[in-house]
Scaffold this active site. Structure first.
Site, PDB file in Angstrom:
ATOM      1  N   HIS A 211       0.868  -1.184   0.000  1.00  0.00           N
ATOM      2  CA  HIS A 211       0.000   0.000   0.000  1.00  0.00           C
ATOM      3  C   HIS A 211       0.903   1.232   0.000  1.00  0.00           C
ATOM      4  O   HIS A 211       1.387   1.652   1.051  1.00  0.00           O
ATOM      5  CB  HIS A 211      -0.883  -0.060   1.261  1.00  0.00           C
ATOM      6  CG  HIS A 211      -1.713   1.163   1.505  1.00  0.00           C
ATOM      7  ND1 HIS A 211      -3.081   1.141   1.478  1.00  0.00           N
ATOM      8  CD2 HIS A 211      -1.382   2.448   1.790  1.00  0.00           C
ATOM      9  CE1 HIS A 211      -3.558   2.353   1.739  1.00  0.00           C
ATOM     10  NE2 HIS A 211      -2.541   3.165   1.937  1.00  0.00           N
ATOM     11  N   CYS A 244      -2.253  14.935   1.524  1.00  0.00           N
ATOM     12  CA  CYS A 244      -2.058  15.477   2.858  1.00  0.00           C
ATOM     13  C   CYS A 244      -2.542  16.912   2.909  1.00  0.00           C
ATOM     14  O   CYS A 244      -2.070  17.755   2.151  1.00  0.00           O
ATOM     15  CB  CYS A 244      -0.576  15.423   3.188  1.00  0.00           C
ATOM     16  SG  CYS A 244      -0.178  16.370   4.652  1.00  0.00           S
TER      17      CYS A 244
END
Lengths: 316, 316
Positions: A211, A244
């Site tokens: 991932h 982010c």
């Protein structure tokens, strides 16, 4: 003329956009919008989803509709839906909602786990044993996820043995699939090799899923390393959803369409149709109301005729 | 614990931002601005530049100051500056300006070469012989570049033998370094292997340089393939400058800082200092007045402590 670069013929791609992608986005999608996105992805051939999390709605408002979302997708057949759960209460909610598998998650670094779930790693592992006992005999499958596998934003480097220790605990409670989370994009090809080799030594019972985040631009380079090691399970998010909130322009998860494009061009079967996946990416872009980081959905597949040959006529 | 993934200990990175990066940008930099950018890159340890093109100022206004730019950088020592030239007149201008090497460029596909330089491939190759003869005994080095090596936006797939044929012609006129241009981002790992293997068979005298664009997000995956094949020369642009004016958001060249980050983390020496390269990327971003596609200059190096751990607290 094209030769396969790896012995792998098939790779499993799990779509994590609805969970990992959406949880950090400023814009919160309605349940109907999420359903539309998931159905577009199913139409493209996506077979596995990390759909949502059964966590506190106050902590993650974007995923507050977990049970409702699962209910709305009850008619979708032949698809595996998983959801993250942090503790027994979340597991019970997930079981009641009728999800196919729950993902028990913990960070490899103490400070990240403390910040994330307010527990030591040991406490999280003890919770997992409790959940595994409580769910014994239920139809739900248990999976695992290890955040900060390749580095921690608070502590820096993460000892590979901390990852191996958690993986062994997962194996002990009967978990087969464990996702190795590159939480803030700190994975590198050598770290991918080191961690995969170590897990094969100390926790051979588990099957790792990689991932990666593309925070530092090398997400698909890490995929190449994973493929070279024979790893055949990867997680990605449509459009590269996520990112982010504190680093404008920084990418989130590797983008599903860029990953599927790469795998398809390498002759590796994913069961996913690229043009229809690009359509799903356009759905995601419309829903989010902003350009997403993925590239293939902007440029089109490889043989799309392009106006992008703005090279100079150079008779000078 | 980190093991090198490849036998390569050192890789040459040529900065092409000032030429390939800037030629398609809407904002045209002044000569002084270009000099500031190049000096920031030199301070980071960049040793080779594709600096400009000696082409028609009408065709490429952004590079109209080629001779002036070379003159302004005369005091910079130990750095190799190259410039693209399309024909004898361009070669003579480059020689007069005092560049270290000229890059003779041609496309592997006929229609792209016709659109780019209004010549058949054969005519371009004949021009190159004429230029090589005219420059015999001069201190200038001849290099080559093959555009559309991995695919053509007009014709689609490009026969690998067309690339091999051009490479052989370059070898015949004494060219050693040949850049394989991924003009519109159509390279894939299997195509990289096929083309490198073929060139090693039919034109073993040349040393290939891989020049990837990140148009479809897999530029650094292609770099991984090149490294696995032992290729040790790559071209990139600072910040990922460039891109396609007709595909908003589509990336241009692979970004120098993302490439150098990847190589450095793999234990491969580039002679380039990443933090200072990131400073140069910030110079480029300021000069262009827009966010550039590179990731590492936004997220920072791997162990930069980050606020980007916006994972949920999940006691729910």
């Amino acid at each position: 003329m094209r030769q396969p670069m790896t012995a792998l013929e098939r790779v499993h791609v799990t779509e994590v956009g609805p969970r990992d992608g959406l949880q950090n986005e400023e814009r919160v999608l309605t349940t109907a919008e999420k359903v539309a996105l998931v159905r577009a992805l199913v139409a493209a051939g996506v077979k596995e989803f990390e759909l949502t999390s059964f966590v506190s709605p106050r902590a993650v408002p974007a995923l507050a509709d977990a049970a409702e979302l699962v209910a709305e997708l009850k008619d979708v057949e032949g698809i595996h839906f998983s959801a993250l759960v942090p503790n027994l209460r979340g597991a019970e909610r997930a079981l009641e909602a009728g999800i196919d598998s729950i993902v028990l998650f913990v960070s490899a670094s103490q400070s990240h786990n403390a910040k994330n779930v307010n527990r030591s790693v040991k406490e999280s592992l003890r919770d997992f044993e409790q959940i595994a006992r409580a769910l014994e005999g239920s139809p739900i499958e248990l999976r695992g996820a290890i955040a900060t596998t390749f580095g921690c934003p608070f502590e820096g480097n993460v000892d590979v043995r901390a990852v191996g220790n958690i993986a062994r605990h997962f194996a002990d409670i009967g978990v087969r699939y464990v996702s190795l989370g590159d939480t803030t994009g700190m994975a590198t090809p050598p770290l991918v090799s080191e961690r995969i080799w170590h897990l094969r030594e100390v926790a051979s019972g588990i099957e790792p899923t990689l991932h990666f985040h593309n925070t530092r631009g090398i997400g698909l380079a890490n995929v190449m390393q994973g493929l070279a090691l024979g790893v055949d399970r990867f997680e990605s998010s449509i459009g590269g959803l996520g990112g982010c909130p504190f680093a404008p322009g920084a990418s989130g998860n590797i983008a599903s369409e860029d990953l599927v494009y790469l795998l398809t061009e390498m002759g590796i079967d994913t069961g996913i149709d690229l043009p229809r996946l690009i359509e799903a990416a356009h759905v995601a872009t419309r829903l989010m109301g902003r350009p997403l980081p993925a590239q293939v959905s902007k440029a089109g597949p490889r043989l799309a005729l392009s106006d992008c040959s703005a090279v100079p006529t150079a008779r000078g």
